[in-house]
Design a protein around this motif. Structure first.
Motif, PDB file in Angstrom:
ATOM      1  N   LEU A  87       6.882 -21.369  17.517  1.00 56.97           N
ATOM      2  CA  LEU A  87       7.126 -22.792  17.302  1.00 56.97           C
ATOM      3  C   LEU A  87       6.202 -23.645  18.155  1.00 56.97           C
ATOM      4  O   LEU A  87       5.554 -24.573  17.646  1.00 56.97           O
ATOM      5  CB  LEU A  87       8.591 -23.130  17.618  1.00 56.97           C
ATOM      6  CG  LEU A  87       8.967 -24.613  17.551  1.00 56.97           C
ATOM      7  CD1 LEU A  87       8.778 -25.156  16.143  1.00 56.97           C
ATOM      8  CD2 LEU A  87      10.402 -24.832  18.033  1.00 56.97           C
ATOM      9  N   ILE A  88       6.117 -23.340  19.444  1.00 60.71           N
ATOM     10  CA  ILE A  88       5.293 -24.145  20.337  1.00 60.71           C
ATOM     11  C   ILE A  88       3.821 -24.021  19.951  1.00 60.71           C
ATOM     12  O   ILE A  88       3.076 -25.015  19.974  1.00 60.71           O
ATOM     13  CB  ILE A  88       5.495 -23.725  21.811  1.00 60.71           C
ATOM     14  CG1 ILE A  88       6.986 -23.777  22.176  1.00 60.71           C
ATOM     15  CG2 ILE A  88       4.692 -24.630  22.727  1.00 60.71           C
ATOM     16  CD1 ILE A  88       7.641 -25.116  21.921  1.00 60.71           C
ATOM     17  N   GLY A  89       3.392 -22.827  19.568  1.00 62.59           N
ATOM     18  CA  GLY A  89       2.005 -22.642  19.138  1.00 62.59           C
ATOM     19  C   GLY A  89       1.692 -23.454  17.902  1.00 62.59           C
ATOM     20  O   GLY A  89       0.619 -24.079  17.802  1.00 62.59           O
ATOM     21  N   ALA A  90       2.610 -23.464  16.942  1.00 60.37           N
ATOM     22  CA  ALA A  90       2.397 -24.234  15.709  1.00 60.37           C
ATOM     23  C   ALA A  90       2.342 -25.731  16.002  1.00 60.37           C
ATOM     24  O   ALA A  90       1.520 -26.463  15.430  1.00 60.37           O
ATOM     25  CB  ALA A  90       3.508 -23.928  14.708  1.00 60.37           C
ATOM     26  N   LEU A  91       3.213 -26.186  16.891  1.00 61.92           N
ATOM     27  CA  LEU A  91       3.222 -27.608  17.235  1.00 61.92           C
ATOM     28  C   LEU A  91       1.947 -28.003  17.975  1.00 61.92           C
ATOM     29  O   LEU A  91       1.371 -29.073  17.713  1.00 61.92           O
ATOM     30  CB  LEU A  91       4.450 -27.928  18.091  1.00 61.92           C
ATOM     31  CG  LEU A  91       5.808 -27.840  17.384  1.00 61.92           C
ATOM     32  CD1 LEU A  91       6.934 -28.094  18.374  1.00 61.92           C
ATOM     33  CD2 LEU A  91       5.890 -28.835  16.234  1.00 61.92           C
ATOM     34  N   LEU A  92       1.505 -27.166  18.894  1.00 62.15           N
ATOM     35  CA  LEU A  92       0.264 -27.468  19.615  1.00 62.15           C
ATOM     36  C   LEU A  92      -0.924 -27.501  18.662  1.00 62.15           C
ATOM     37  O   LEU A  92      -1.795 -28.384  18.756  1.00 62.15           O
ATOM     38  CB  LEU A  92       0.033 -26.419  20.712  1.00 62.15           C
ATOM     39  CG  LEU A  92       0.832 -26.586  22.008  1.00 62.15           C
ATOM     40  CD1 LEU A  92       0.646 -25.361  22.904  1.00 62.15           C
ATOM     41  CD2 LEU A  92       0.388 -27.845  22.744  1.00 62.15           C
ATOM     42  N   LEU A  93      -0.984 -26.532  17.746  1.00 63.02           N
ATOM     43  CA  LEU A  93      -2.090 -26.494  16.791  1.00 63.02           C
ATOM     44  C   LEU A  93      -2.078 -27.731  15.894  1.00 63.02           C
ATOM     45  O   LEU A  93      -3.126 -28.352  15.657  1.00 63.02           O
ATOM     46  CB  LEU A  93      -2.000 -25.227  15.939  1.00 63.02           C
ATOM     47  CG  LEU A  93      -3.102 -25.055  14.875  1.00 63.02           C
ATOM     48  CD1 LEU A  93      -4.474 -24.994  15.539  1.00 63.02           C
ATOM     49  CD2 LEU A  93      -2.841 -23.797  14.052  1.00 63.02           C
ATOM     50  N   SER A  94      -0.898 -28.105  15.396  1.00 65.69           N
ATOM     51  CA  SER A  94      -0.805 -29.292  14.542  1.00 65.69           C
ATOM     52  C   SER A  94      -1.145 -30.553  15.328  1.00 65.69           C
ATOM     53  O   SER A  94      -1.763 -31.480  14.786  1.00 65.69           O
ATOM     54  CB  SER A  94       0.601 -29.402  13.943  1.00 65.69           C
ATOM     55  OG  SER A  94       1.579 -29.583  14.947  1.00 65.69           O
TER      56      SER A  94
ATOM     57  N   ALA B  44       6.696 -33.247  11.263  1.00 66.95           N
ATOM     58  CA  ALA B  44       6.829 -32.627   9.944  1.00 66.95           C
ATOM     59  C   ALA B  44       6.641 -31.120  10.029  1.00 66.95           C
ATOM     60  O   ALA B  44       7.391 -30.348   9.416  1.00 66.95           O
ATOM     61  CB  ALA B  44       5.802 -33.235   8.978  1.00 66.95           C
ATOM     62  N   VAL B  45       5.643 -30.688  10.806  1.00 68.66           N
ATOM     63  CA  VAL B  45       5.396 -29.259  10.972  1.00 68.66           C
ATOM     64  C   VAL B  45       6.570 -28.592  11.670  1.00 68.66           C
ATOM     65  O   VAL B  45       7.049 -27.524  11.260  1.00 68.66           O
ATOM     66  CB  VAL B  45       4.086 -29.022  11.753  1.00 68.66           C
ATOM     67  CG1 VAL B  45       3.939 -27.547  12.142  1.00 68.66           C
ATOM     68  CG2 VAL B  45       2.884 -29.467  10.933  1.00 68.66           C
ATOM     69  N   GLY B  46       7.060 -29.214  12.745  1.00 64.96           N
ATOM     70  CA  GLY B  46       8.167 -28.627  13.490  1.00 64.96           C
ATOM     71  C   GLY B  46       9.437 -28.526  12.670  1.00 64.96           C
ATOM     72  O   GLY B  46      10.104 -27.487  12.670  1.00 64.96           O
ATOM     73  N   VAL B  47       9.769 -29.588  11.959  1.00 66.09           N
ATOM     74  CA  VAL B  47      10.979 -29.575  11.131  1.00 66.09           C
ATOM     75  C   VAL B  47      10.852 -28.558  10.003  1.00 66.09           C
ATOM     76  O   VAL B  47      11.796 -27.822   9.704  1.00 66.09           O
ATOM     77  CB  VAL B  47      11.260 -30.982  10.573  1.00 66.09           C
ATOM     78  CG1 VAL B  47      12.382 -30.941   9.538  1.00 66.09           C
ATOM     79  CG2 VAL B  47      11.625 -31.942  11.701  1.00 66.09           C
ATOM     80  N   SER B  48       9.662 -28.496   9.384  1.00 69.35           N
ATOM     81  CA  SER B  48       9.457 -27.551   8.282  1.00 69.35           C
ATOM     82  C   SER B  48       9.587 -26.111   8.759  1.00 69.35           C
ATOM     83  O   SER B  48      10.254 -25.282   8.119  1.00 69.35           O
ATOM     84  CB  SER B  48       8.072 -27.771   7.656  1.00 69.35           C
ATOM     85  OG  SER B  48       7.958 -29.065   7.120  1.00 69.35           O
ATOM     86  N   LEU B  49       8.967 -25.799   9.891  1.00 71.00           N
ATOM     87  CA  LEU B  49       9.026 -24.439  10.417  1.00 71.00           C
ATOM     88  C   LEU B  49      10.453 -24.063  10.802  1.00 71.00           C
ATOM     89  O   LEU B  49      10.931 -22.962  10.483  1.00 71.00           O
ATOM     90  CB  LEU B  49       8.090 -24.310  11.623  1.00 71.00           C
ATOM     91  CG  LEU B  49       8.011 -22.923  12.280  1.00 71.00           C
ATOM     92  CD1 LEU B  49       7.572 -21.872  11.259  1.00 71.00           C
ATOM     93  CD2 LEU B  49       7.041 -22.943  13.464  1.00 71.00           C
TER      94      LEU B  49
END
Length: 381
Positions: free
Chosen positions: A147-154, A172-177
């Motif tokens: 989750l943290i990696g996806a949020l940092l990348l986005s 949006a990315v965090g909620v979707s994931l």
């Protein structure tokens, strides 16, 4: 009122960016004050109604795109300083802070008072208050690295491609994931109107020095000053004392319901002031009126906002808060340390504030500013 689709879109984006970047801080601040769900919803109701009415009223009166906001740095400060105080103490401190803001506006003390506090020290205090939010972003990484990696990348990608909508993309990315992983607890979310909850204020010296004064200083230096600068940069010249006085007066009225601080907006205000809103600068005020309307709607459904964010995983909330404040932390550190003659005083202010110490009931933000100001004056004597 002139109507154009860009006016409506700009107003909606301003509110969307404002809420997604910092509403989690409001909920955390209310929790730190010991507010129950109904009182937390009242905070959001009050802030939405206060911002909506002030945006609409001031923009219509001055025919200028004037956007108000809650104090995001102030909310962050409250999270770290409210734990040792009762909710009534907090409300009393909010009222005192708003009274000081009102007095600064009415009497014209705003500019004179701010000259006594170097911008570097105010920025250092703010950076110290916000530091833990940036650190928490990385402390929680081992608990959910995906989750943290996806949020940092986005965050990195959006910051490069769509800087104005960075936090919208991150959310949006965090909620979707989290939704795909079944981590969202939204079964109890339903559309319901919020209502104000009165809390009688209690006044104490500890709350004055531990909450009211730091909140007042942070709101004036990190919110109202940039707000005035944003207006000036776009060619709008209105009495800063009048605008500051109105924001303080609104805070005095709404403080017992959770309106901890109202101030002039800067980042979201700029969204309503650009050429993409309207080529004619005399017509751009309509965008702020639309923003005020969206704030009113958001405030009325404050309970829904609370239920929505309570359904988010704690890691997501912590990460969003940290990412939303990274820019403010960086800008504050830069402003604090760029002048060599003031660097030591600013650094001392930052370190004392970031330490989180509390002595004789006075929080670290106030101690940091006092100690840093003492060194600053000594070096200049």
């Amino acid at each position: 009122m002139p109507f154009a689709l860009p006016h409506l879109v700009a107003g909606f984006i301003a509110v969307l960016v404002g809420y997604t970047s910092s509403v989690v801080l409001i909920i955390q601040a209310a929790s730190a004050a010991g507010a129950d769900p109904a009182q937390t919803a009242s905070w959001l109701w009050t802030l939405g109604i206060g911002m909506g009415l002030s945006c609409i009223g001031l923009s219509l009166y001055y025919r200028t795109p004037i956007l108000t906001a809650w104090s995001t740095p102030g909310a962050a400060l409250l999270i770290t300083s409210l734990g040792q105080f009762s909710l009534a103490d907090a409300i009393g401190a909010f009222l005192l802070s708003s009274l000081l803001i009102t007095l600064c506006g009415i009497t014209g003390w705003f500019e004179r008072l701010m000259r006594q506090i170097p911008a570097s020290l105010a920025a250092a205090m703010l950076a110290g208050v916000l530091l833990r939010f940036g650190l928490d972003l990385f402390k929680i990484t081992p608990t959910d690295p995906l989750l943290i990696g996806a949020l940092l990348l986005s965050f990195i990608v959006a910051r490069h491609l769509w800087p104005r909508y960075t936090m919208v993309v991150v959310l949006a990315v965090g909620v979707s994931l989290c939704g795909l992983r079944g981590q969202l607890q939204l079964a109890e979310v339903s559309w319901q109107l919020a209502s104000p909850v009165w809390v009688s204020p209690h006044f104490s010296l500890d709350a004055l020095f531990g909450i009211a004064l730091p909140l007042f200083i942070v709101t004036m230096t990190s919110q109202n000053m940039p707000g005035i600068a944003t207006l000036r940069a776009h060619g709008y010249h209105i009495s800063s004392s009048a605008l500051v006085g109105w924001t303080g007066f609104i805070g005095v009225i709404l403080a017992p319901f959770g309106g901890f601080a109202f101030n002039l907006a800067a980042i979201t205000a700029a969204i309503c002031m650009g050429k993409e809103v309207d080529q004619d600068p005399t017509r751009r005020w309509a965008a702020s009126v639309w923003a005020g309307g969206f704030y009113l709607i958001s405030g009325c459904f404050g309970a829904t906002v609370v239920a929505l964010f309570n359904g988010f995983p704690p890691a997501l909330v912590t990460a969003i808060a940290g990412l939303a404040l990274l820019g403010t932390i960086g800008n504050s550190l830069y402003s604090a340390l760029q002048h060599e003659r003031e660097r030591e005083a600013a650094l001392l202010t930052f370190m004392v504030t970031a330490s989180g110490i509390s002595l004789i009931g006075v929080g670290s933000a106030c101690w940091g500013l006092l100690i840093g100001w003492g060194l600053y004056r000594l070096r200049r004597s």
